[in-house]
Design a protein around this motif. Structure first.
Motif, PDB file in Angstrom:
ATOM      1  N   LEU A   1       0.845  -1.184   0.000  1.00  0.00           N
ATOM      2  CA  LEU A   1       0.000   0.000   0.000  1.00  0.00           C
ATOM      3  C   LEU A   1       0.880   1.232   0.000  1.00  0.00           C
ATOM      4  O   LEU A   1       1.972   1.237   0.576  1.00  0.00           O
ATOM      5  N   ASN A   2       0.378   2.286  -0.612  1.00  0.00           N
ATOM      6  CA  ASN A   2       1.092   3.550  -0.531  1.00  0.00           C
ATOM      7  C   ASN A   2       1.048   4.071   0.905  1.00  0.00           C
ATOM      8  O   ASN A   2       0.022   3.935   1.583  1.00  0.00           O
ATOM      9  N   PRO A   3       2.145   4.676   1.398  1.00  0.00           N
ATOM     10  CA  PRO A   3       2.148   5.197   2.766  1.00  0.00           C
ATOM     11  C   PRO A   3       1.013   6.187   3.053  1.00  0.00           C
ATOM     12  O   PRO A   3       0.554   6.277   4.193  1.00  0.00           O
ATOM     13  N   ILE A   4       0.563   6.913   2.020  1.00  0.00           N
ATOM     14  CA  ILE A   4      -0.563   7.835   2.217  1.00  0.00           C
ATOM     15  C   ILE A   4      -1.800   7.052   2.664  1.00  0.00           C
ATOM     16  O   ILE A   4      -2.508   7.447   3.599  1.00  0.00           O
ATOM     17  N   ASP A   5      -2.055   5.930   2.002  1.00  0.00           N
ATOM     18  CA  ASP A   5      -3.203   5.106   2.365  1.00  0.00           C
ATOM     19  C   ASP A   5      -2.989   4.430   3.705  1.00  0.00           C
ATOM     20  O   ASP A   5      -3.923   4.288   4.498  1.00  0.00           O
ATOM     21  N   GLY A   6      -1.749   4.004   3.969  1.00  0.00           N
ATOM     22  CA  GLY A   6      -1.465   3.368   5.251  1.00  0.00           C
ATOM     23  C   GLY A   6      -1.713   4.304   6.415  1.00  0.00           C
ATOM     24  O   GLY A   6      -2.311   3.911   7.433  1.00  0.00           O
ATOM     25  N   GLU A   7      -1.279   5.556   6.279  1.00  0.00           N
ATOM     26  CA  GLU A   7      -1.487   6.528   7.364  1.00  0.00           C
ATOM     27  C   GLU A   7      -2.973   6.787   7.575  1.00  0.00           C
ATOM     28  O   GLU A   7      -3.450   6.862   8.716  1.00  0.00           O
ATOM     29  N   ARG A   8      -3.712   6.890   6.493  1.00  0.00           N
ATOM     30  CA  ARG A   8      -5.146   7.159   6.615  1.00  0.00           C
ATOM     31  C   ARG A   8      -5.881   6.011   7.294  1.00  0.00           C
ATOM     32  O   ARG A   8      -6.835   6.231   8.051  1.00  0.00           O
ATOM     33  N   LEU A   9      -5.425   4.778   7.052  1.00  0.00           N
ATOM     34  CA  LEU A   9      -6.087   3.601   7.631  1.00  0.00           C
ATOM     35  C   LEU A   9      -5.483   3.169   8.957  1.00  0.00           C
ATOM     36  O   LEU A   9      -5.975   2.231   9.584  1.00  0.00           O
ATOM     37  N   GLY A  10      -4.423   3.824   9.388  1.00  0.00           N
ATOM     38  CA  GLY A  10      -3.759   3.421  10.618  1.00  0.00           C
ATOM     39  C   GLY A  10      -3.028   2.100  10.496  1.00  0.00           C
ATOM     40  O   GLY A  10      -2.912   1.356  11.478  1.00  0.00           O
ATOM     41  N   ILE A  11      -2.512   1.821   9.301  1.00  0.00           N
ATOM     42  CA  ILE A  11      -1.822   0.563   9.040  1.00  0.00           C
ATOM     43  C   ILE A  11      -0.342   0.835   8.850  1.00  0.00           C
ATOM     44  O   ILE A  11       0.050   1.783   8.157  1.00  0.00           O
ATOM     45  N   ARG A  12       0.474  -0.004   9.478  1.00  0.00           N
ATOM     46  CA  ARG A  12       1.922   0.120   9.356  1.00  0.00           C
ATOM     47  C   ARG A  12       2.506  -1.147   8.731  1.00  0.00           C
ATOM     48  O   ARG A  12       1.871  -2.204   8.747  1.00  0.00           O
ATOM     49  N   THR A  13       3.718  -1.025   8.222  1.00  0.00           N
ATOM     50  CA  THR A  13       4.409  -2.191   7.679  1.00  0.00           C
ATOM     51  C   THR A  13       4.517  -3.270   8.753  1.00  0.00           C
ATOM     52  O   THR A  13       4.894  -2.993   9.891  1.00  0.00           O
ATOM     53  N   GLY A  14       4.166  -4.473   8.367  1.00  0.00           N
ATOM     54  CA  GLY A  14       4.209  -5.603   9.289  1.00  0.00           C
ATOM     55  C   GLY A  14       2.871  -5.963   9.889  1.00  0.00           C
ATOM     56  O   GLY A  14       2.713  -7.054  10.447  1.00  0.00           O
ATOM     57  N   ASP A  15       1.893  -5.055   9.789  1.00  0.00           N
ATOM     58  CA  ASP A  15       0.561  -5.362  10.308  1.00  0.00           C
ATOM     59  C   ASP A  15      -0.106  -6.445   9.472  1.00  0.00           C
ATOM     60  O   ASP A  15       0.072  -6.503   8.249  1.00  0.00           O
ATOM     61  N   LYS A  16      -0.910  -7.270  10.123  1.00  0.00           N
ATOM     62  CA  LYS A  16      -1.748  -8.212   9.395  1.00  0.00           C
ATOM     63  C   LYS A  16      -2.994  -7.479   8.923  1.00  0.00           C
ATOM     64  O   LYS A  16      -3.642  -6.774   9.692  1.00  0.00           O
ATOM     65  N   ILE A  17      -3.299  -7.638   7.637  1.00  0.00           N
ATOM     66  CA  ILE A  17      -4.447  -6.944   7.060  1.00  0.00           C
ATOM     67  C   ILE A  17      -5.347  -7.937   6.322  1.00  0.00           C
ATOM     68  O   ILE A  17      -4.887  -8.984   5.868  1.00  0.00           O
ATOM     69  N   ARG A  18      -6.593  -7.571   6.215  1.00  0.00           N
ATOM     70  CA  ARG A  18      -7.559  -8.371   5.475  1.00  0.00           C
ATOM     71  C   ARG A  18      -7.938  -7.626   4.203  1.00  0.00           C
ATOM     72  O   ARG A  18      -8.325  -6.452   4.250  1.00  0.00           O
ATOM     73  N   LEU A  19      -7.802  -8.308   3.061  1.00  0.00           N
ATOM     74  CA  LEU A  19      -8.212  -7.766   1.773  1.00  0.00           C
ATOM     75  C   LEU A  19      -9.521  -8.447   1.384  1.00  0.00           C
ATOM     76  O   LEU A  19      -9.588  -9.676   1.309  1.00  0.00           O
ATOM     77  N   THR A  20     -10.543  -7.640   1.109  1.00  0.00           N
ATOM     78  CA  THR A  20     -11.865  -8.188   0.807  1.00  0.00           C
ATOM     79  C   THR A  20     -12.371  -7.621  -0.509  1.00  0.00           C
ATOM     80  O   THR A  20     -12.367  -6.405  -0.721  1.00  0.00           O
ATOM     81  N   THR A  21     -12.786  -8.522  -1.398  1.00  0.00           N
ATOM     82  CA  THR A  21     -13.439  -8.153  -2.651  1.00  0.00           C
ATOM     83  C   THR A  21     -14.871  -8.681  -2.601  1.00  0.00           C
ATOM     84  O   THR A  21     -15.244  -9.364  -1.645  1.00  0.00           O
ATOM     85  N   PRO A  22     -15.679  -8.393  -3.606  1.00  0.00           N
ATOM     86  CA  PRO A  22     -17.043  -8.921  -3.590  1.00  0.00           C
ATOM     87  C   PRO A  22     -17.138 -10.444  -3.599  1.00  0.00           C
ATOM     88  O   PRO A  22     -18.230 -10.984  -3.387  1.00  0.00           O
TER      89      PRO A  22
END
Length: 853
Positions: free
Chosen positions: A757-778
């Motif tokens: 992810l771009n750092p701009i998006d990471g900062e907005r979502l409160g996500i940092r490198t190394g965090d576990k994230i969930r990617l969801t599509t329809p």
């Protein structure tokens, strides 16, 4: 599958787990070295070398790790392969080798390889069902398969047999084509439409249904569309060799939503919004015409030399006199006159000034320039028109078939196998006329390969067709070098489909997701090291045809997939009274002696000598390198073509007009024929196939608004799927080197499966490198690790394909047979297609949301 202790070989009651998939591994590896599996393949043989590296021999071969198909040499010491390099005799890649070729060493010596045939003992099939595999002999395995085939013949149901192919060698026809046809089935299904089939839609401009080569050493400008030639495209080893020269002599620009490995070695990056390549390419074409910078010796000019291409204004088509092209004025009037950079900017996300500057820089290099069209703009739900728009730039600048431009592959002359007509009985002749299982050629599936309705394969649609038994039920199937349960979007559909097949035989080096639905698993040789075979590639004005040959003794009880296994099956069928296939195979004789094969090993040798006779036999030479005979050819291992003949296709293209077609009469004819076949109109075909073009717009390059899955409010990001430099497609994940060296790719992390992810998006979502994230599509969700990286365009998520195996080996899976390590992109990619080509869509249409897991 039941998990036992690490050294356990067999579970209770003979049930096989991951460890017993690799039956005999402990004994085999003990003879190699001590230590972890990652080191065993390369450990020095102290018994012979006495502490020093013994002298070895380079053996010529070819790599099948991707579609580059580079000529290679294998260094063998005391019977063990220890090193890979490019074949110095090759005029395409030379001694150069991309990094993924070296992973083949870990694959061939992988203790997780399937080592003997196995059969299923659990009749239930499903993702959570333990197959209960137990070892069996080749005789028993092939008896089971032959019995099932004979049952179909006895019931006149041969059309309910299916053969699926992934990768292959040029011996493929012996298994992929001849076997199903002689049995009596139309269902030979290749992987092609999940590979890059839409790239070939340039056929409708220049008459070549084929991949292309690029004259990098002589170019002055390379504009790359959604391709990564230094990392994951055809000819990687070759382009690694020539890229430095290109950087010295040319300007290179990458059009890609993420900063690719190639993009990091370019002069300019155009981070286009996913799905909007057609708008950007159209605006570049508009600019080139408005500024009068088209290549007149190729395209032509106005009768009086005055440029009448004025934005927003139509021209009199008869005032423009074309040379080697067709329909430029019509294209301008129908569409291009309004496709300005200012129009494109809000669509594609690239500033108008940059669009104009890149377009003019590209045109200034004409005709020594390349518009390199890759999967990015092609394999989208409406990708055909993105391909035509980007490839049209080659026509405008005269880079088509020109020095420093885009070339077809040099010709080469494999010898064809004998006709099978005399070996098809009445049952077979009826069976092969049935409709193919992939539904190609139906109204909603034009699949216009080479301009023919239903001419191309529809790989990923096979799962739905099996589930729905439309056009028919599939009862018996074979698959080789494929794992569609992992490599196709909509993975759950393939799980369901493969559960329905009564009997499935999987030919594979490693147990995989698809193997879990098999009734028998047949272990095959590793192509680079253990089999005879051939493949070829073309780049920089040459074509190299490579010989694969056994470089080492087979490690386990394996067979060659396209020769030995078909022969042994043919013998079993002959024992049951159906000898047509065996008699056909016996027609392939040794070109030197005229002797017919008496067994599977002779069949493999004679088949490769026959197939390649025009290269090694001086009496059969069709040009290119000359050899004294078979022995010299085996030693050298590669044939090179004559140099490319530039501009031979100008006004001699395979299109309906013979010209480079901006207004495609060839596409018009193909669409009209498909419409007539279904008693409808072209407009109705376009509507059913989910394109927006109507009327003449369907026959010209243009921007089609991307068809997207997911509401932008609920799913604000676009997903970018890509391949990395160590991806041997989906087969690298059980190689420790792959996991250790993943950070060779910009933004990636060793031992992690990351989404960038771009750092701009990471900062907005409160996500940092190394965090576990969930990617969801329809259609689903996956969990992976976040990597914040400036090379991901804001609003996008980029993730490499290749991890997420729940069945492949000890490194690829977290718990073999049960739990994946990392996540498979195809679990969240919606099932969609570019229906004119039949290509599965992997780009441009996938919306998703990102949350902390």
């Amino acid at each position: 599958m039941k998990e036992l202790d690490i050294d356990g070989m067999q579970g209770k009651g003979g049930v096989i787990n991951r460890r017993s998939f690799v039956k005999g591994a402990a004994a085999a590896c003990a003879g190699l070295a001590t230590g972890g599996p990652a080191l065993r393949a390369l450990a020095p043989d102290t018994a012979h070398a006495k502490g020093a590296l013994a002298e070895g021999k380079w053996v010529s071969s070819c790599c099948v790790g991707c579609t580059s198909w580079c000529s290679k040499q294998v260094y063998v010491i005391n019977g063990r392969a220890v090193k890979i390099r490019g074949n110095p005799h090759s005029k395409t890649n030379g001694i150069n080798s991309c990094p993924r070729a070296h992973l083949a060493l870990q694959q061939v010596y992988d203790p997780d390889r399937v080592k003997s045939p196995m059969k299923r003992t659990n009749p239930k099939k499903g993702r959570n069902e333990d197959p209960g595999f137990v070892p069996i002999s080749w005789d028993e395995a092939l008896d089971m398969l032959a019995d099932r085939i004979m049952e179909l013949r006895e019931k006149d149901e041969t059309h309910k047999f299916m053969l699926m192919r992934g990768r292959y060698t040029e011996l493929r026809d012996l298994l992929y084509d001849r076997l199903p046809k002689i049995i009596g089935s139309p269902n030979n299904i290749s992987h092609s439409s999940i590979c890059a089939e839409a790239e070939k839609m340039r056929y409708f401009q220049e008459g070549q249904w084929a991949y292309m080569q690029y004259d990098i050493p002589n170019t002055r400008y390379v504009l790359i569309w959604g391709a990564d030639p230094l990392v994951a495209n055809r000819g990687v080893s070759s382009y690694l060799n020539s890229w430095g020269r290109a950087l010295d002599n040319a300007r290179i620009a990458s059009v890609e939503p993420r900063l690719s490995g190639t993009g990091s070695k370019c002069d300019e990056w155009l981070p286009v919004k996913p799905g909007y390549d057609g708008a950007l390419a159209s605006a570049m074409a508009h600019t080139i015409l408005v500024e009068g910078m088209w290549h007149k010796p190729f395209v032509g000019d106005f009768f009086d030399g005055e440029n009448r291409f004025i934005p927003g204004h139509e021209i009199n088509e008869y005032t423009f006199l074309e040379e080697h092209t067709h329909g430029l004025a019509k294209w301008w009037n129908l569409y291009l006159k309004d496709a300005s950079p200012e129009w494109a900017e809000p669509l594609c996300g690239i500033p108008a000034d940059q669009i104009r500057r890149v377009a003019l820089g590209f045109a200034a290099a004409a005709p020594n320039c390349i518009s390199w069209v890759g999967g990015g703009p092609a394999m989208q739900p409406r990708g055909t028109y993105g391909v035509l728009a980007a490839n049209a730039l080659n026509g405008l600048t005269g880079g088509c078939d020109n020095i420093g431009g885009v070339l077809r592959y040099n010709s080469r002359s494999y010898q064809g196998f004998p006709s099978l007509d005399d070996y098809m009985d009445d049952i077979a002749k009826v069976g092969v006329k049935k409709e193919k299982i992939d539904q190609r050629g139906r109204l909603e599936w034009p699949n216009l390969a080479s301009g023919r309705s239903g001419g191309g394969v529809n790989t990923n649609n096979v799962a739905d067709a099996i589930i729905n038994e439309d056009p028919n039920e599939i009862k018996v199937a074979m698959g080789y070098f494929n794992n569609f349960n992992f490599s196709c979007p909509g993975t759950g559909r393939w799980d369901q489909a493969m559960s329905k097949i009564d009997f499935f035989a999987h030919l594979t080096t490693h147990a995989s997701e698809m193997s879990f639905y098999a009734d028998i698993v047949l272990p095959v040789n590793h192509c680079m090291f253990e089999s005879w075979g051939t493949l070829d590639n073309s780049s920089n004005g040459y074509r190299s045809v490579s010989l694969m040959q056994p470089a080492i003794e087979r490690l386990w009880d394996t067979k060659s997939m396209e020769t030995e296994i078909p022969w042994l099956l043919a013998e079993k069928l002959a024992q049951r009274g159906f000898d047509n296939l065996l008699r056909y195979y016996q027609t392939i004789v040794d070109p030197e002696t005229g002797k017919s094969p008496a067994n599977d090993k002779e069949f493999e040798l004679y088949a490769i000598k026959h197939r390649m006779q025009h290269f090694w036999d001086p009496a059969q030479s069709k040009g290119g390198d000359k050899f004294s005979g078979w022995e010299e050819f085996v030693e050298v291992g590669v044939w090179n073509s004559d140099p490319y003949s530039y501009r031979a296709r100008w006004s001699n293209m395979g299109t309906k007009t013979g010209k480079f077609e901006f207004y495609s009469e060839t596409l018009k004819d193909a669409l009209e024929s498909h419409a007539e076949k279904h008693n409808t109109t072209v407009d109705h075909v376009m509507e059913v196939c989910n394109y927006l073009a109507r009327g003449d717009l369907a026959f010209i390059p243009h921007y089609e608004e991307p068809y997207e899955w997911g509401d932008p409010v609920e799913y604000p990001f676009k997903f970018v799927d890509y391949k990395a430099r160590l991806n041997r497609e989906g087969r690298s994940s059980n190689c420790p080197w792959y996991l250790q060296l993943k950070d060779l790719d910009p933004g990636d992390k060793s031992y992690e499966d990351v989404a960038k992810l771009n750092p701009i998006d990471g900062e907005r979502l409160g996500i940092r490198t190394g965090d576990k994230i969930r990617l969801t599509t329809p259609v689903g969700s996956i969990v992976c690790t976040a990597s914040l990286w400036e090379g991901a365009q804001p609003g996008t998520v980029a993730k490499c394909f290749g991890q997420g195996h729940w069945a492949y080996g000890r490194y690829a899976a977290k718990v073999f047979g049960k739990e994946a390590l990392g996540a498979n992109n195809n679990d969240i990619i919606p099932v969609d297609n570019d229906r004119l080509s039949g290509s599965t869509a992997f780009y441009g249409h996938i919306r998703l949301k990102v949350e902390k897991a």
